[in-house]
Design an enzyme around this catalytic site. Structure first.
Site, PDB file in Angstrom:
ATOM      1  N   LYS A 143      -7.514  -9.446  -9.523  1.00  0.00           N
ATOM      2  CA  LYS A 143      -8.501  -9.762  -8.407  1.00  0.00           C
ATOM      3  C   LYS A 143      -9.642  -9.034  -8.969  1.00  0.00           C
ATOM      4  O   LYS A 143      -9.356  -7.770  -9.220  1.00  0.00           O
ATOM      5  CB  LYS A 143      -7.910  -9.306  -7.052  1.00  0.00           C
TER       6      LYS A 143
ATOM      7  N   LYS B 116       0.832  -1.137  -0.005  1.00  0.00           N
ATOM      8  CA  LYS B 116       0.119  -0.004   0.166  1.00  0.00           C
ATOM      9  C   LYS B 116       0.808   1.148   0.033  1.00  0.00           C
ATOM     10  O   LYS B 116       0.567   2.325  -0.555  1.00  0.00           O
ATOM     11  CB  LYS B 116      -0.890  -0.027   1.168  1.00  0.00           C
TER      12      LYS B 116
ATOM     13  N   LYS C 277     -12.455  -2.957  -6.189  1.00  0.00           N
ATOM     14  CA  LYS C 277     -13.121  -1.680  -6.384  1.00  0.00           C
ATOM     15  C   LYS C 277     -12.438  -0.444  -7.061  1.00  0.00           C
ATOM     16  O   LYS C 277     -12.856   0.614  -7.620  1.00  0.00           O
ATOM     17  CB  LYS C 277     -13.734  -1.052  -4.887  1.00  0.00           C
TER      18      LYS C 277
END
Ligand code: TRP
Length: 345
Positions: free
Chosen positions: A208, A114, A211
């Site tokens: 994957k 991240k 969103k």
């Protein structure tokens, strides 16, 4: 004596829940209600480790709560609440910040992913994220935690924090008679979802479902209506070959593998069972069957979610009631922790 069998899990309110969140997590929470005490948390404090627009955060928090309810989590049998309403999460997280070592945190692959090259500029909260997650679970002395594959490392860290706390404070725990066989916190068991529940993008079977994918066509939102669900499945990317007879034949065919996996998950079947029915047939047969199945499972859920979201007061009341019940357990644990540590009250 043993610890009460208690399940805890959390979902971040970061907006736009999709089929991957449902099949990989939320759906698996439902049957645990029959065998365990179950606590399901909307982790809004985790969400703000990266910027969240306040109104969007409120809406996303209600959306996760609505998904829990629509999926079949019963707010009477389970505790459903949002993390920030139970202040002891923050309090225990601080204690764990002082138990966990910098080196343990620095090894977390999710943080490294991240933060990327930007690690000087991400929030301190993002670094400490796993410590708050350990607090979520251990505040309730959670014994079992259903999570996806990607959370395995965070759960191992939770176990390390529990063990170090138990060990560092062993004398105080024994003196005050607060342990279960010498342990104050249980060593939590992960219930990791198998790869079968990893749902991939409808546009690219190697990525994957997410969103953050710019293409809406890549995911089925849990708020999509029947038309949108069916359309996205009909338009899903596939290769030209027909469906194989055996699962071996899905190797190196990520899109086919994904759609067969989604069919299997939605119908509670195995992939071999699905191929026994559809092997040798073309997409012209399989996609409509998958679309019908997906609509029959997901459309009633999305309808109920939209009904609930039109009435935020009802959702907020569920969250408040859950928070009140969670607080009773949380304060009991926290009172013990304060006294073990040597904090005067
Ligand atoms: N980190 C989890 C995720 O991103 C969410 C989470 C927060 C969680 N606290 C938790 C999951 C406690 C299980 C238990 O998926």
């Amino acid at each position: 004596m043993t610890f009460t069998q208690r399940v805890f899990s959390g979902i971040q309110p970061s907006g736009d829940l999709h089929l991957g969140n449902y099949l990989g997590a939320i759906r698996r929470f439902v049957p645990l209600q029959d065998t365990h005490e179950t606590i399901y948390c909307v982790v809004d404090m985790h969400a703000i480790t990266v910027w969240q627009e306040p109104n969007a955060l409120r809406r996303a928090t209600r959306e996760v709560a609505a998904a829990f309810i629509a999926a079949g989590i019963d707010p009477k049998r389970s505790i459903i609440f949002n993390q920030s309403q139970v202040v002891q999460h923050a309090e225990l997280a601080w204690v764990f910040n002082c138990i966990a070592r910098m080196g343990w945190m620095a090894r977390m692959t999710q943080f490294k992913d991240k933060a990327g090259k930007n690690s000087e500029n991400v929030s301190l909260g993002l670094f400490a994220y796993p410590s708050l997650m350990a607090a979520d679970i251990l505040l309730y002395k959670g014994t079992h935690v259903p999570v996806g594959d990607d959370q395995k490392q965070h759960l191992e860290l939770t176990r390390d924090i529990a063990a170090k706390f138990n060990n560092d404070y062993a004398a105080a725990i024994a003196e005050q008679g607060l342990g279960v066989d010498g342990e104050f916190f249980p060593i939590t068991e992960p219930l990791i979802a198998g790869p079968a529940t990893r749902i991939m993008s409808l546009r690219d079977g190697t990525k994957k479902m997410s969103k953050s994918d710019p293409s809406e066509q890549s995911r089925i939102s849990l708020l999509d209506d029947a038309d949108a669900i069916a359309k996205k499945i009909r338009k899903a990317t596939t290769d030209p070959a027909e469906l194989p007879l055996m699962v071996d034949g899905l190797k190196d065919r990520p899109e086919a593998d994904n759609l067969v996996g989604i069919y299997a998950a939605l119908s509670d079947k195995t992939k071999p069972e699905v191929l026994a029915e559809f092997g040798g047939q073309g997409w012209g047969r399989f996609k409509p069957a998958l679309a019908d199945l997906a609509v029959s499972v997901l459309a009633p859920m999305s309808e109920q979610m939209r009904r609930l979201l039109d009435d935020p007061e009802t959702i907020d009341a569920v969250l408040r009631d859950g928070a009140a019940r969670a607080s009773v357990i949380a304060e009991q644990t926290m009172a013990e922790v304060r006294s073990i540590i040597g904090f005067i009250r």
